[in-house]
Every structure is written in C-alpha cells, then in structure tokens.
Design an enzyme around this catalytic site. Structure first.
Site, PDB file in Angstrom:
ATOM      1  N   SER A 188      41.687  41.325  67.315  1.00  0.00           N
ATOM      2  CA  SER A 188      41.525  42.290  67.654  1.00  0.00           C
ATOM      3  C   SER A 188      42.531  42.824  68.905  1.00  0.00           C
ATOM      4  O   SER A 188      43.352  42.690  69.516  1.00  0.00           O
ATOM      5  CB  SER A 188      41.466  44.517  67.064  1.00  0.00           C
ATOM      6  OG  SER A 188      41.899  44.422  67.647  1.00  0.00           O
ATOM      7  N   GLU A 304      46.305  44.309  57.293  1.00  0.00           N
ATOM      8  CA  GLU A 304      45.641  44.552  57.919  1.00  0.00           C
ATOM      9  C   GLU A 304      45.365  46.054  58.302  1.00  0.00           C
ATOM     10  O   GLU A 304      44.082  46.480  58.717  1.00  0.00           O
ATOM     11  CB  GLU A 304      46.380  44.170  59.283  1.00  0.00           C
ATOM     12  CG  GLU A 304      46.774  42.382  59.919  1.00  0.00           C
ATOM     13  CD  GLU A 304      45.402  42.238  60.987  1.00  0.00           C
ATOM     14  OE1 GLU A 304      44.304  43.269  61.261  1.00  0.00           O
ATOM     15  OE2 GLU A 304      45.593  41.183  61.455  1.00  0.00           O
ATOM     16  N   HIS A 376      42.370  44.688  58.315  1.00  0.00           N
ATOM     17  CA  HIS A 376      41.275  43.800  60.191  1.00  0.00           C
ATOM     18  C   HIS A 376      40.159  43.878  59.817  1.00  0.00           C
ATOM     19  O   HIS A 376      39.213  44.275  59.621  1.00  0.00           O
ATOM     20  CB  HIS A 376      42.512  45.172  60.469  1.00  0.00           C
ATOM     21  CG  HIS A 376      42.364  44.602  61.959  1.00  0.00           C
ATOM     22  ND1 HIS A 376      43.216  44.490  62.768  1.00  0.00           N
ATOM     23  CD2 HIS A 376      41.692  45.471  62.751  1.00  0.00           C
ATOM     24  CE1 HIS A 376      43.094  44.243  64.025  1.00  0.00           C
ATOM     25  NE2 HIS A 376      41.724  45.183  64.150  1.00  0.00           N
TER      26      HIS A 376
END
Length: 433
Positions: A188, A304, A376
């Site tokens: 990330s 995600e 995610h």
C-alpha cells in the site's frame, strides 16, 4: 534466563534476543529528528539493547481511512522519537557472502502503522526463506509529510527511509546480511514509498530490487488543488503544539483534502518537486533511467477496493442482495482500476520498455463470497501470519497454511536472487506480465 547474542556492529554493540528459530534485535535507533526537521543519522554508541520494539509514529489508534476493526498497533507505544529499525534473522544460519536482506516499509496511507506492529511479524518469512528482514518505522502524517506546509517540511518521511537504507548499508554485515543484496518491499503506502525511493536523490546503490504490493500509484502526488487546500490549513498549525493537538490538526487537514476526491484517500505522502524527489513532469524519465539497474516485482489483489467499500453500510447491504451484487462488483472493479491497475500497468510497462526486469502478479479471489475476499491487505496474513489476524475480517483461516507458504516462497526467491515467477500458482496467483 533469556538467550541473547551480542553483535558488534558499527552502530554499537547490539544485544539481540533469541526467539525460537530467529534472533531479533529490535528498536535500534537509526536517526534522530526534531519536529519538522530532516533526520540526522545516529552516530555510533557503546551499547544498544535490542529487546524492545520501537515506538510508532504519532497516529490515531485505529486507521481513520478504513475503520479497522482491530487495533493494528497492539501494545506499541507512540512517540515522536520513533526513528527505529528492527532486525529479524534466522538463528544459526550464515553464508560467506551474507544473507539476502529485505527492508520492510509498512503501509497505512502514510498516517497509520509501524514497523514493529504485530501484524508485520516477519518470523515466518525470515525462517522459511532464510533471509534477514529489517522492519522500518518512519514519521507519518503531518509530522512526516506536511508540517506547516512549508517546502522544507515536505517529504521528511522519505528522508527517514533513506536514512534507514544508509544504516542497512553500514550495519547489516554485522548481523549476517549482504549489503550488496538488498530488496526494499512495502504494501500500500509502503509500496508507494518504494516506488519513489527508486527516483529519490541519494538512494543510488542503497538497494537492488523493489517489491511493491498493492501500490496505489493512481493516488501518488494528489492534485494541485488538494495540496493547496491542505497547505492553507497546515499554515495554522503551531509548531510547538502537543502531539494530541498535532493529530487534531491533522484531522482538519484531512477534511480539507476531500476536495481531491479519491486522492484524499492518501493525501499525506510524497510531494513531487520537493527534495529529494524530482518534479512530476520529470518523474517518468527518472524511473526510466533507473529501470535497468533495479529488478521489480509488483503484486496486487483482485478486489482491492473491497477493503474500503466494506465499511460503507449501503454497499454491504448491496452485497447481501445477491441479485444486485454485479453492480457492486462493477463499482469495486472500476475504482480498483483507477487507483491500482492502470497506474501500476503504466509503471510496469515503462520499466520493462526502459530495460528493466520485472513481473506483475495478481492475488486472485478465493471465490468464497466474502465481502473482503481478495481485498486490499488480504495478502498480509499470508506474508506475515500470526494469531492477531484471527481477530480481523482479513482472516484467511485454513487457507493461510496453504497459500501463505507459496506467496512467501515467491517473495523469498525474488529477495534472494531476483528470480521472477513465470508460472501461476493455481487458486492464488495469476501472472500478469
């Protein structure tokens, strides 16, 4: 009596602690920094006790962007004096050349997380892959990336990370690592940080490979309007304010950033055109120039944005109505493409066309119907397995024991030799290029 090992390193004599099949030296100071000032590399000292984890940079205890249902910091203290590294190495394993080194840069939208957070415990990665993992804590939010909006207050977190990489080059040999075989890795915002370290001034030769998991490159840099709005609010911050007051001001800055739309999801972070980064216009050429020198492995998850969408009650209700779920999946797919897919593909294509070696992987859906399936951060429990994940919506259950070793093997082989996966792993990984 605890089993300890004293390590004679350039930074000082470090007392490390044996933990089952690894040796840990935690909370080692790599630099000091006054508020809103660049880091100053820590000079050698006589003795360092590596028995305690380093503190986290000041932040809210729960991630304000995702509504995390568990405290990802656990019992970690919080302090502005947070510039620390922790080294995790396999027990009694050495090579003449030194072990491969993976430097882990945590994510959290540049406002949350810490290198020593339990959710990033590198025990399995270090022991199974026979590598050394260096976990990094750096300044976040207003303290690391904005200050009062002045140019010299921007990108301090980037400078912290560069200081870490200098520390690794100087000290890692003493811990049994090879300074000529260093991979930087992040997920990330940590992946975004890795991408920008590739083109930051002063990083040449400090690392040799880059592993980016779920890099939100579509958000990098934000927008001029958003940056201006944030800067106007940041000008009101008292540099002498308490930490709590700084965090309150950070919330006001974040509200101002909402003018940036999707970019507000990572409004704190790197700023182009401010030291040590090139301008936005020059960034693409800078990445092209370094491509032949750095191997890149990029991964992302199939869904995600489901991580963030899952905290919107209306979207959860839509998911529960099976007949309308295609609408939801279309939304998830569209935003995932805007934030992760398109910019990631552009980055990768430029890297390959400029002479760089690389691969892209997709962590695929398990198909179990869960809202957070292949969302995610869904790869984190596979890379850093531990009991803490059992209390989270990201828990993979029995799948962790099957898929986790495969994904850790891919990371380990890339860190060790730059080996890029060419064959998909059924039910886990698709090769995208």
């Amino acid at each position: 009596m605890e089993d300890t090992r004293d390590i004679a390193a350039p930074c000082g004599r470090v007392r490390a602690y044996v933990d089952r099949d690894v040796i840990r030296a935690r909370g080692i100071r790599y630099a000091r920094a006054e508020r809103f000032l660049p880091p100053v590399d820590e000079p050698p000292v006589d003795f360092i006790d590596g028995g305690q984890p380093g503190p986290a940079s000041p932040q809210l205890r729960r991630d304000p962007n995702a509504g995390m249902t568990f405290d990802q910091l656990g019992g970690l203290p919080i302090s502005e004096d947070c510039l620390r590294v922790s080294v995790t190495m396999p027990k009694d394993t050495t090579t003449e050349a030194g072990l491969p080194v993976l430097v882990w840069i945590h994510g959290g939208a540049y406002v949350a997380g810490a290198g020593d957070a339990e959710i990033y415990d590198p025990y399995a990665l270090a022991t199974e892959q026979n590598i050394i993992v260096v976990s990094v804590t750096y300044r976040l939010g207003v303290l690391g990336y904005l200050g009062t909006g002045r140019d010299e207050h921007l990108n301090l977190g980037v400078l912290d990370q560069i200081s870490v990489l200098r520390w690794v080059q100087t000290n890692i040999s003493a811990f049994g690592g090879n300074p000529d075989n260093v991979t930087i890795a992040g997920q990330s915002a940590g992946a975004d940080a890795c991408a920008h370290l590739m083109i930051a001034e002063g990083t040449e030769g400090l690392f040799h490979r880059v592993l980016m998991a779920s890099a939100p490159l579509g958000l990098a840099g934000g927008t001029d309007a958003m940056n201006w709005a944030m800067g106007k609010v940041a000008q009101k911050i008292d540099p002498e304010a308490s930490v709590d007051e700084i965090l309150q001001a950070q919330e006001e800055v974040h509200k101002a950033a909402l003018v940036g739309g999707l970019h507000a999801g990572m409004c704190f972070g790197v700023r182009y055109g401010q030291y040590p980064l090139p301008t936005r216009a020059d960034a693409a050429e800078a990445w092209a120039q370094v491509a032949p020198k750095i191997e890149v492995l990029m991964t992302r998850t199939e869904r995600e944005i489901a991580f963030f969408a899952g905290f919107v009650p209306a979207l959860r209700r839509l998911h529960d109505r099976k007949l309308t779920s295609p609408m939801l999946e279309s939304l998830i797919s569209g935003i995932t493409s805007a934030v992760y897919t398109r910019a990631g593909r552009e980055f990768f294509d430029r890297h390959r066309m400029s002479g760089g070696q690389g691969a892209r992987l997709l962590i695929v859906s398990r198909g179990d119907g869960s809202f957070f399936d292949a969302a995610h951060s869904g790869d984190l429990p596979l890379i850093f397995p531990g009991d803490i994940w059992h209390d989270s919506f990201l828990d993979y259950g029995a799948t962790t024991g099957i898929a986790g070793p495969e994904l850790r093997r891919i990371w380990g082989e890339f860190t060790t030799s730059g080996t890029l996966p060419r064959v998909p792993v059924p039910g886990l990984v698709d090769i995208m290029g």
